[in-house]
Design a protein around this motif. Structure first.
Motif, PDB file in Angstrom:
ATOM      1  N   SER A 117       1.184  -0.989  -0.645  1.00 47.22           N
ATOM      2  CA  SER A 117      -0.041  -0.309  -0.256  1.00 47.22           C
ATOM      3  C   SER A 117       0.860   1.052   0.174  1.00 47.22           C
ATOM      4  CB  SER A 117      -1.454   0.131   1.535  1.00 47.22           C
ATOM      5  OG  SER A 117      -1.739   1.708   1.012  1.00 47.22           O
ATOM      6  N   ARG A 118       2.176   0.967   0.771  1.00 43.60           N
ATOM      7  CA  ARG A 118       2.770   2.742   0.896  1.00 43.60           C
ATOM      8  C   ARG A 118       3.707   2.878  -0.868  1.00 43.60           C
ATOM      9  NH1 ARG A 118       3.559   3.768   5.924  1.00 43.60           N
ATOM     10  NH2 ARG A 118       2.865   3.078   7.557  1.00 43.60           N
ATOM     11  N   ARG A 119       3.760   1.336  -1.744  1.00 44.47           N
ATOM     12  CA  ARG A 119       4.129   2.298  -2.375  1.00 44.47           C
ATOM     13  C   ARG A 119       2.891   2.292  -3.825  1.00 44.47           C
ATOM     14  NH1 ARG A 119       7.436  -2.652  -5.798  1.00 44.47           N
ATOM     15  NH2 ARG A 119       9.701  -1.965  -4.046  1.00 44.47           N
ATOM     16  N   ASN A 120       2.098   2.525  -3.595  1.00 42.91           N
ATOM     17  CA  ASN A 120       0.765   2.492  -4.040  1.00 42.91           C
ATOM     18  C   ASN A 120       0.978   4.269  -4.118  1.00 42.91           C
ATOM     19  OD1 ASN A 120       0.309   0.231  -5.712  1.00 42.91           O
ATOM     20  ND2 ASN A 120      -0.435  -0.706  -3.930  1.00 42.91           N
ATOM     21  N   ILE A 121       0.492   4.681  -2.062  1.00 42.29           N
ATOM     22  CA  ILE A 121       0.518   6.251  -2.067  1.00 42.29           C
ATOM     23  C   ILE A 121       2.058   6.994  -2.684  1.00 42.29           C
ATOM     24  CG2 ILE A 121       0.819   7.188  -0.195  1.00 42.29           C
ATOM     25  CD1 ILE A 121      -0.054   5.520   1.657  1.00 42.29           C
ATOM     26  N   THR A 122       3.058   6.293  -2.894  1.00 46.20           N
ATOM     27  CA  THR A 122       4.036   6.972  -2.579  1.00 46.20           C
ATOM     28  C   THR A 122       4.229   7.562  -4.977  1.00 46.20           C
ATOM     29  OG1 THR A 122       5.923   5.977  -2.042  1.00 46.20           O
ATOM     30  CG2 THR A 122       6.577   7.104  -3.829  1.00 46.20           C
ATOM     31  N   ILE A 123       2.982   6.647  -5.553  1.00 43.61           N
ATOM     32  CA  ILE A 123       2.830   6.924  -6.892  1.00 43.61           C
ATOM     33  C   ILE A 123       2.373   7.812  -7.283  1.00 43.61           C
ATOM     34  CG2 ILE A 123       1.537   5.532  -8.586  1.00 43.61           C
ATOM     35  CD1 ILE A 123       3.095   2.660  -7.852  1.00 43.61           C
ATOM     36  N   LEU A 236       9.709   9.572 -14.653  1.00 45.97           N
ATOM     37  CA  LEU A 236      11.097   8.436 -15.065  1.00 45.97           C
ATOM     38  C   LEU A 236      10.627   7.286 -13.867  1.00 45.97           C
ATOM     39  CD1 LEU A 236      14.229   9.488 -16.339  1.00 45.97           C
ATOM     40  CD2 LEU A 236      12.288   8.150 -17.572  1.00 45.97           C
ATOM     41  N   ASN A 237      10.807   8.042 -12.567  1.00 44.99           N
ATOM     42  CA  ASN A 237      10.247   7.466 -11.145  1.00 44.99           C
ATOM     43  C   ASN A 237       9.084   6.829 -11.038  1.00 44.99           C
ATOM     44  OD1 ASN A 237      10.351   8.136  -7.322  1.00 44.99           O
ATOM     45  ND2 ASN A 237      11.409   6.867  -8.833  1.00 44.99           N
ATOM     46  N   ILE A 238       7.939   7.482 -11.249  1.00 41.56           N
ATOM     47  CA  ILE A 238       6.716   6.653 -11.460  1.00 41.56           C
ATOM     48  C   ILE A 238       6.143   5.365 -12.255  1.00 41.56           C
ATOM     49  CG2 ILE A 238       3.973   7.073 -12.138  1.00 41.56           C
ATOM     50  CD1 ILE A 238       5.022  10.833 -11.529  1.00 41.56           C
ATOM     51  N   TYR A 239       6.850   5.370 -13.180  1.00 45.01           N
ATOM     52  CA  TYR A 239       7.575   4.399 -14.702  1.00 45.01           C
ATOM     53  C   TYR A 239       7.758   3.289 -13.866  1.00 45.01           C
ATOM     54  CZ  TYR A 239       7.933   0.974 -18.384  1.00 45.01           C
ATOM     55  OH  TYR A 239       8.276   0.841 -18.929  1.00 45.01           O
ATOM     56  N   ASP A 240       9.068   3.920 -13.091  1.00 46.52           N
ATOM     57  CA  ASP A 240      10.204   2.266 -11.997  1.00 46.52           C
ATOM     58  C   ASP A 240       8.904   2.027 -10.830  1.00 46.52           C
ATOM     59  OD1 ASP A 240      12.532   2.835 -14.354  1.00 46.52           O
ATOM     60  OD2 ASP A 240      13.213   4.065 -12.347  1.00 46.52           O
ATOM     61  N   LEU A 241       9.124   3.283 -10.423  1.00 41.67           N
ATOM     62  CA  LEU A 241       7.359   2.493  -9.324  1.00 41.67           C
ATOM     63  C   LEU A 241       6.328   1.077  -9.744  1.00 41.67           C
ATOM     64  CD1 LEU A 241       7.629   5.813  -6.855  1.00 41.67           C
ATOM     65  CD2 LEU A 241       8.263   2.934  -6.687  1.00 41.67           C
ATOM     66  N   LEU A 242       5.446   2.149 -10.627  1.00 39.91           N
ATOM     67  CA  LEU A 242       4.506   0.967 -11.684  1.00 39.91           C
ATOM     68  C   LEU A 242       5.092  -0.635 -12.117  1.00 39.91           C
ATOM     69  CD1 LEU A 242       2.996   3.771 -13.727  1.00 39.91           C
ATOM     70  CD2 LEU A 242       1.827   2.573 -11.877  1.00 39.91           C
ATOM     71  N   LYS A 243       6.720  -0.778 -12.574  1.00 40.02           N
ATOM     72  CA  LYS A 243       6.827  -1.226 -13.342  1.00 40.02           C
ATOM     73  C   LYS A 243       6.788  -2.834 -12.274  1.00 40.02           C
ATOM     74  CE  LYS A 243      10.639  -3.434 -16.365  1.00 40.02           C
ATOM     75  NZ  LYS A 243      12.044  -3.026 -16.607  1.00 40.02           N
ATOM     76  N   ALA A 244       7.565  -2.218 -11.140  1.00 36.67           N
ATOM     77  CA  ALA A 244       8.426  -2.929  -9.784  1.00 36.67           C
ATOM     78  C   ALA A 244       7.232  -3.026  -9.637  1.00 36.67           C
ATOM     79  CB  ALA A 244       9.421  -2.142  -8.402  1.00 36.67           C
ATOM     80  N   TYR A 246       3.420  -3.677 -10.664  1.00 37.92           N
ATOM     81  CA  TYR A 246       2.597  -4.058 -11.380  1.00 37.92           C
ATOM     82  C   TYR A 246       3.433  -5.583 -12.335  1.00 37.92           C
ATOM     83  CZ  TYR A 246      -0.336  -1.101  -8.897  1.00 37.92           C
ATOM     84  OH  TYR A 246      -1.395  -0.548  -8.235  1.00 37.92           O
ATOM     85  N   GLN A 247       4.516  -5.836 -12.588  1.00 40.59           N
ATOM     86  CA  GLN A 247       5.573  -6.968 -13.589  1.00 40.59           C
ATOM     87  C   GLN A 247       4.614  -7.593 -14.214  1.00 40.59           C
ATOM     88  OE1 GLN A 247       9.382  -6.055 -13.979  1.00 40.59           O
ATOM     89  NE2 GLN A 247       9.513  -6.914 -16.246  1.00 40.59           N
ATOM     90  N   GLN A 248       4.665  -8.571 -12.690  1.00 39.91           N
ATOM     91  CA  GLN A 248       4.372  -9.741 -12.001  1.00 39.91           C
ATOM     92  C   GLN A 248       3.150 -10.086 -12.200  1.00 39.91           C
ATOM     93  OE1 GLN A 248       6.910 -12.143 -11.543  1.00 39.91           O
ATOM     94  NE2 GLN A 248       8.562 -10.407 -11.956  1.00 39.91           N
ATOM     95  N   LEU A 249       2.038  -9.121 -11.830  1.00 43.11           N
ATOM     96  CA  LEU A 249       1.497  -9.941 -12.337  1.00 43.11           C
ATOM     97  C   LEU A 249       0.161  -9.029 -13.950  1.00 43.11           C
ATOM     98  CD1 LEU A 249      -1.944  -9.933 -10.368  1.00 43.11           C
ATOM     99  CD2 LEU A 249      -2.056  -7.268 -10.164  1.00 43.11           C
ATOM    100  N   VAL A 250       0.934  -8.094 -13.875  1.00 38.40           N
ATOM    101  CA  VAL A 250       0.337  -8.441 -15.397  1.00 38.40           C
ATOM    102  C   VAL A 250       0.961  -9.822 -16.026  1.00 38.40           C
ATOM    103  CG1 VAL A 250       0.919  -7.300 -17.900  1.00 38.40           C
ATOM    104  CG2 VAL A 250       0.610  -6.033 -15.553  1.00 38.40           C
ATOM    105  N   SER A 251       2.243  -9.901 -16.467  1.00 32.57           N
ATOM    106  CA  SER A 251       3.004 -11.062 -16.624  1.00 32.57           C
ATOM    107  C   SER A 251       2.143 -12.626 -16.370  1.00 32.57           C
ATOM    108  CB  SER A 251       4.545 -11.487 -16.408  1.00 32.57           C
ATOM    109  OG  SER A 251       5.150  -9.952 -16.547  1.00 32.57           O
ATOM    110  N   GLN A 252       1.751 -12.600 -15.517  1.00 30.18           N
ATOM    111  CA  GLN A 252       1.227 -13.221 -14.881  1.00 30.18           C
ATOM    112  C   GLN A 252      -0.836 -13.697 -15.254  1.00 30.18           C
ATOM    113  OE1 GLN A 252      -1.841 -13.419 -13.034  1.00 30.18           O
ATOM    114  NE2 GLN A 252      -2.067 -15.687 -12.423  1.00 30.18           N
ATOM    115  N   LEU A 253      -1.760 -12.346 -15.693  1.00 30.39           N
ATOM    116  CA  LEU A 253      -2.435 -12.644 -16.407  1.00 30.39           C
ATOM    117  C   LEU A 253      -2.197 -13.080 -17.979  1.00 30.39           C
ATOM    118  CD1 LEU A 253      -3.691  -9.064 -14.975  1.00 30.39           C
ATOM    119  CD2 LEU A 253      -5.156 -11.885 -14.497  1.00 30.39           C
ATOM    120  N   PHE A 254      -0.778 -13.211 -19.057  1.00 30.35           N
ATOM    121  CA  PHE A 254      -0.810 -13.236 -20.122  1.00 30.35           C
ATOM    122  C   PHE A 254      -0.426 -15.100 -19.816  1.00 30.35           C
ATOM    123  CE2 PHE A 254      -1.521  -8.812 -20.032  1.00 30.35           C
ATOM    124  CZ  PHE A 254      -2.663  -9.057 -21.460  1.00 30.35           C
ATOM    125  N   VAL A 255      -0.183 -14.830 -19.260  1.00 29.87           N
ATOM    126  CA  VAL A 255       0.913 -16.502 -18.784  1.00 29.87           C
ATOM    127  C   VAL A 255      -0.075 -17.721 -19.569  1.00 29.87           C
ATOM    128  CG1 VAL A 255       1.850 -18.362 -17.582  1.00 29.87           C
ATOM    129  CG2 VAL A 255       2.586 -16.103 -17.307  1.00 29.87           C
TER     130      VAL A 255
END
Length: 255
Positions: A117-123, A236-244, A246-255
């Protein structure tokens, strides 16, 4: 000797102003957060214009709902067991695959939405800081409207597919609930997609303002360039936070 009544000091918890959320940012977040609240998996809490991490109650409720979904999909596998025939063996295999995929997805969803949750708040706070500097009102209002449209279309699409499937295939009632469980995952896709779209809009504004620097007074260029550099670093920082996050969650949905 007179009795002296000492009044206890008025102790109040003062929330840092850095956690205050502007109304226009809240209007942007409302449609994106609505479905998360409906599915009991909020990313954060916004109360009295203040953004706060999820409390223990939210985490416990989400954990209970997550366990219920897992048990429901486990029952779905058990329900398919009597259908083991040569013609329907693929249904059994598919049910096992669905259970494993949903199990991983639910756990990732719980971690991304509740425990992170704290990372989402930072975003959100970084997006707000970026928005205060790079803002074009008409485009932003259009973006908010499209957020609502995206959520409504996704919900309507799932509802139609689930209802049609239940009527035409005579599916049991628990399949109706299982269908909406997948919407719980796709809400995250909408969330991340809209945030990435917002970053692209802000990047376009940044480029336009970078061209306008040539027309500014020399006395203002130095401070303005520093602010522009900070805005670019924020993107750039926001993009890196989003990637960190949601990357695994998005990848899992398309497996």
């Amino acid at each position: 000797m007179s009795k002296i009544n000492k009044k206890p000091p008025d102790v109040r918890y003062v929330v840092p102003t850095t956690y205050a959320i502007d109304e226009d940012i809240q209007s942007m977040l409302n449609p994106l957060n609505l479905m998360h609240k409906i599915f009991f998996c909020p990313k954060y809490q916004i109360r009295n214009n203040i953004i706060l991490p999820n409390g223990y109650i939210s985490k416990i409720v989400c954990l209970i709902v997550t366990v219920m979904y897992i048990l429901l999909f486990l029952y779905r596998v058990y329900y398919v067991q009597p259908l083991k025939t040569k013609q329907l063996i693929f249904v059994l295999i598919g049910s096992y695959y669905d259970f494993i995929a949903v199990l991983i997805g639910l756990l990732l969803n719980y971690f991304v939405n509740l425990l992170d949750s704290r990372r989402n708040i930072t975003i959100v706070l970084k997006i707000q800081d970026l928005h205060r500097f790079l803002n074009e009102k008409v485009n932003f209002n259009r973006f908010v409207v499209l957020n609502w449209i995206s959520i409504i279309i996704a919900s309507f699409f799932y509802f139609i597919i689930i209802v049609v499937g239940k009527i035409t295939l005579n599916q049991p009632n628990f399949e109706f609930i299982c269908g909406f469980a997948f919407l719980r995952f796709d809400v995250n896709i909408i969330y991340i997609t809209r945030f990435i779209k917002l970053l692209s809009i802000k990047m376009d504004l940044w480029i336009n303002q970078a061209w306008d620097i040539r027309q500014m007074d020399l006395d203002l260029i130095d401070s303005y360039c520093k602010r522009m550099f900070q805005a670019y670093a924020n993107i750039l920082n926001i993009y890196d936070l989003l990637k960190a996050s949601y990357q695994q969650l998005v990848s899992q949905l398309f497996v």
